[in-house]
Design an enzyme around this catalytic site. Structure first.
Site, PDB file in Angstrom:
ATOM      1  N   GLY A 207     140.022 -86.392  78.039  1.00  0.00           N
ATOM      2  CA  GLY A 207     139.260 -86.850  76.905  1.00  0.00           C
ATOM      3  C   GLY A 207     138.929 -88.316  76.940  1.00  0.00           C
TER       4      GLY A 207
ATOM      5  CD  GLU B 162     121.897 -83.792 113.181  1.00  0.00           C
ATOM      6  OE1 GLU B 162     122.513 -82.882 112.582  1.00  0.00           O
ATOM      7  OE2 GLU B 162     122.259 -84.985 113.143  1.00  0.00           O
TER       8      GLU B 162
ATOM      9  NE  ARG C 276     134.713 -77.139  83.678  1.00  0.00           N
ATOM     10  CZ  ARG C 276     135.134 -76.426  82.634  1.00  0.00           C
ATOM     11  NH1 ARG C 276     135.189 -75.103  82.709  1.00  0.00           N
ATOM     12  NH2 ARG C 276     135.497 -77.049  81.528  1.00  0.00           N
TER      13      ARG C 276
ATOM     14  CG  ASP D 271     140.269 -78.976  73.682  1.00  0.00           C
ATOM     15  OD1 ASP D 271     140.581 -79.032  72.474  1.00  0.00           O
ATOM     16  OD2 ASP D 271     139.428 -79.719  74.201  1.00  0.00           O
TER      17      ASP D 271
HETATM   18  C1  AOF Z   1     127.794 -82.712 108.887  1.00  0.00           C
HETATM   19  N1  AOF Z   1     126.641 -82.025 109.025  1.00  0.00           N
HETATM   20  O1  AOF Z   1     124.584 -81.811 109.769  1.00  0.00           O
HETATM   21  C2  AOF Z   1     125.742 -83.809 110.193  1.00  0.00           C
HETATM   22  C3  AOF Z   1     126.958 -84.541 110.028  1.00  0.00           C
HETATM   23  O2  AOF Z   1     133.701 -82.616 111.477  1.00  0.00           O
HETATM   24  P1  AOF Z   1     132.285 -82.487 111.895  1.00  0.00           P
HETATM   25  O3  AOF Z   1     132.141 -82.303 113.368  1.00  0.00           O
HETATM   26  O4  AOF Z   1     131.541 -81.413 111.133  1.00  0.00           O
HETATM   27  O5  AOF Z   1     131.585 -83.876 111.588  1.00  0.00           O
HETATM   28  C4  AOF Z   1     131.374 -84.304 110.290  1.00  0.00           C
HETATM   29  C5  AOF Z   1     130.681 -85.659 110.317  1.00  0.00           C
HETATM   30  O6  AOF Z   1     129.503 -85.650 111.116  1.00  0.00           O
HETATM   31  C6  AOF Z   1     130.209 -86.089 108.941  1.00  0.00           C
HETATM   32  O7  AOF Z   1     131.222 -86.766 108.247  1.00  0.00           O
HETATM   33  C7  AOF Z   1     129.047 -87.011 109.255  1.00  0.00           C
HETATM   34  O8  AOF Z   1     129.543 -88.321 109.484  1.00  0.00           O
HETATM   35  C8  AOF Z   1     128.495 -86.497 110.576  1.00  0.00           C
HETATM   36  N2  AOF Z   1     127.161 -85.791 110.480  1.00  0.00           N
HETATM   37  N3  AOF Z   1     127.948 -83.922 109.385  1.00  0.00           N
HETATM   38  O9  AOF Z   1     128.725 -82.228 108.282  1.00  0.00           O
HETATM   39  C9  AOF Z   1     125.607 -82.500 109.664  1.00  0.00           C
HETATM   40  N4  AOF Z   1     124.687 -84.325 110.865  1.00  0.00           N
HETATM   41 ZN    ZN Z   2     126.254 -83.995 114.024  1.00  0.00          ZN
END
Ligand code: AOF
Ligand code: ZN
Length: 358
Positions: free
Chosen positions: A283, A47, A178, A194
């Site tokens: 595995g 946002e 991965r 492996d």
């Molecule tokens: C994100 N990206 O664009 C939105 C999120 O630690 P922060 O401040 O980055 O917050 C992370 C949390 O914010 C994430 O777990 C989610 O609940 C909310 N929204 N998070 O990383 C974003 N809009």
């Molecule tokens: Zn946010």
């Protein structure tokens, strides 16, 4: 919203332990004035990126966001406040935020008179953020079990040889898989058979996953390839295992459960280390134990058009004794890779009712 979901996907593999999020802003006349997505944990939220791009032109307009705007101060400030300050009048988000620390943004926006509603294209946004949503709701990483097998479902020949069942194209695809997860898991049987390296090779811009070996009796040799410094490694061992030959920082003690280590505790430990997406690579015994514990969310099978007739099956005993207990999956994708076929299937449908607010 479809555009926002597509923007969000650009962050895949780079945002953990955060979700992927995309945002599109419309001005009051309905034209797009700003776009943004979350690039990595600690960077601005989608946002905020979109508001910056809009440079004031979103005032009186609409925000489309793939996840409910956050209402908390974490690594960054609350997006709800940023949207309010920017004069946004209408907010449409796809999926409610299951993170208790950040949730409730929809209600915060409505409380100040903004027309905010969740649920738009929820299923699509849910699919685009599957690992993070599953992990955040369940408090354990999302688990993808990956295997390679012949058309008759075998992952090795009778003498144990398995190089190579699938084509170079399939094996290259595994490296992409991965690079998209936070941790790769393998059992000690696979390690001894492996000596796998388990890092992501030849993937531009790849983040190396944490390598985790489930090794109840600490039989991983000190010279195992997974112990090199290409990526971090954890060897999960029983509380009483003699692990003196292993680097102390690599040893993770996990309580025992029937037949090995407790997979629930192992996953909780990984979640506590910010792991949200796990790739379970084998595995058959380890995969069977995870399936029996209900801990497989997604299956990626690489099927080679070849037959072996004898040799170990891709999946070991999974606690299923009769057809009524069969673990049925929903196919999500079928792709041809060189001569092989990749099938992606999910073990449970999306909990659609939880993607909307009540
Ligand atoms: C994100 N990206 O664009 C939105 C999120 O630690 P922060 O401040 O980055 O917050 C992370 C949390 O914010 C994430 O777990 C989610 O609940 C909310 N929204 N998070 O990383 C974003 N809009
Ligand atoms: Zn946010």
């Amino acid at each position: 919203m479809r555009r926002a979901i597509s923007l969000a996907s650009r962050g895949l593999g780079h945002t953990s332990p955060n979700p992927v999020v995309g945002c599109v802003l419309l001005g009051p006349d309905g034209t797009i004035v700003g776009e943004g997505f979350h690039t990595r944990a600690g960077a601005p939220h989608a946002e905020v990126e979109a508001l910056r791009a809009a440079a004031g032109k979103a005032r009186g307009g609409t925000a489309f966001v793939t996840l409910e705007p956050c209402s908390h101060t974490g690594r960054t400030g609350p997006c709800t406040q940023a949207l309010i300050d920017a004069g946004i009048r209408r907010v449409r988000y796809a999926v409610a935020d299951p993170n208790p620390a950040a949730a409730g943004g929809g209600a915060v926006l409505r409380a100040v008179g903004i027309d905010a509603e969740g649920g738009l294209l929820a299923a699509e946004a849910e699919a685009g953020n599957r690992a993070w949503l599953t992990a955040t709701r369940l408090g354990r990483p999302h688990v993808t079990w990956k295997y390679a097998a012949t058309l008759d479902g075998r992952s090795a020949a009778a003498d144990g040889t398995s190089r190579w069942i699938t084509s170079a194209a399939s094996r290259a695809d595994v490296h992409t898989l991965r690079a998209s997860v936070d941790a790769v898991l393998a059992g000690s049987g696979t390690l001894r058979a492996d000596d796998p390296h388990l890092a992501a090779r030849d993937v531009p811009g790849a983040r190396q996953p944490l390598r985790v070996i489930v090794d109840t009796h600490a039989r991983t040799p000190a010279g195992a390839r997974v112990l090199d410094d290409a990526a971090p490694t954890l060897i999960a061992v029983a509380p009483d295992a003699d692990a003196a030959h292993l680097p102390a920082t690599a040893v993770l003690r996990v309580p025992r459960a029937e037949g090995g280590l407790d997979p629930h505790t192992l996953l909780k430990e990984l979640y506590a280390r910010d792991v949200r997406a796990v790739l379970l690579e084998g595995g058959p015994t380890l995969a069977g134990a995870f399936a029996a514990a209900g801990l497989i969310d997604t299956v990626v099978g690489y099927l080679a058009p070849a037959l072996l007739g004898a040799g170990p099956a891709a999946l070991g005993p999974a606690g299923i004794g009769t057809i009524a207990e069969v673990l049925r999956l929903d196919v999500e994708d079928v792709t041809r890779l060189g001569p092989d076929i990749r099938i992606t299937a999910r073990t449970r449908p999306a909990p659609a009712d939880r993607t909307k607010e009540s």
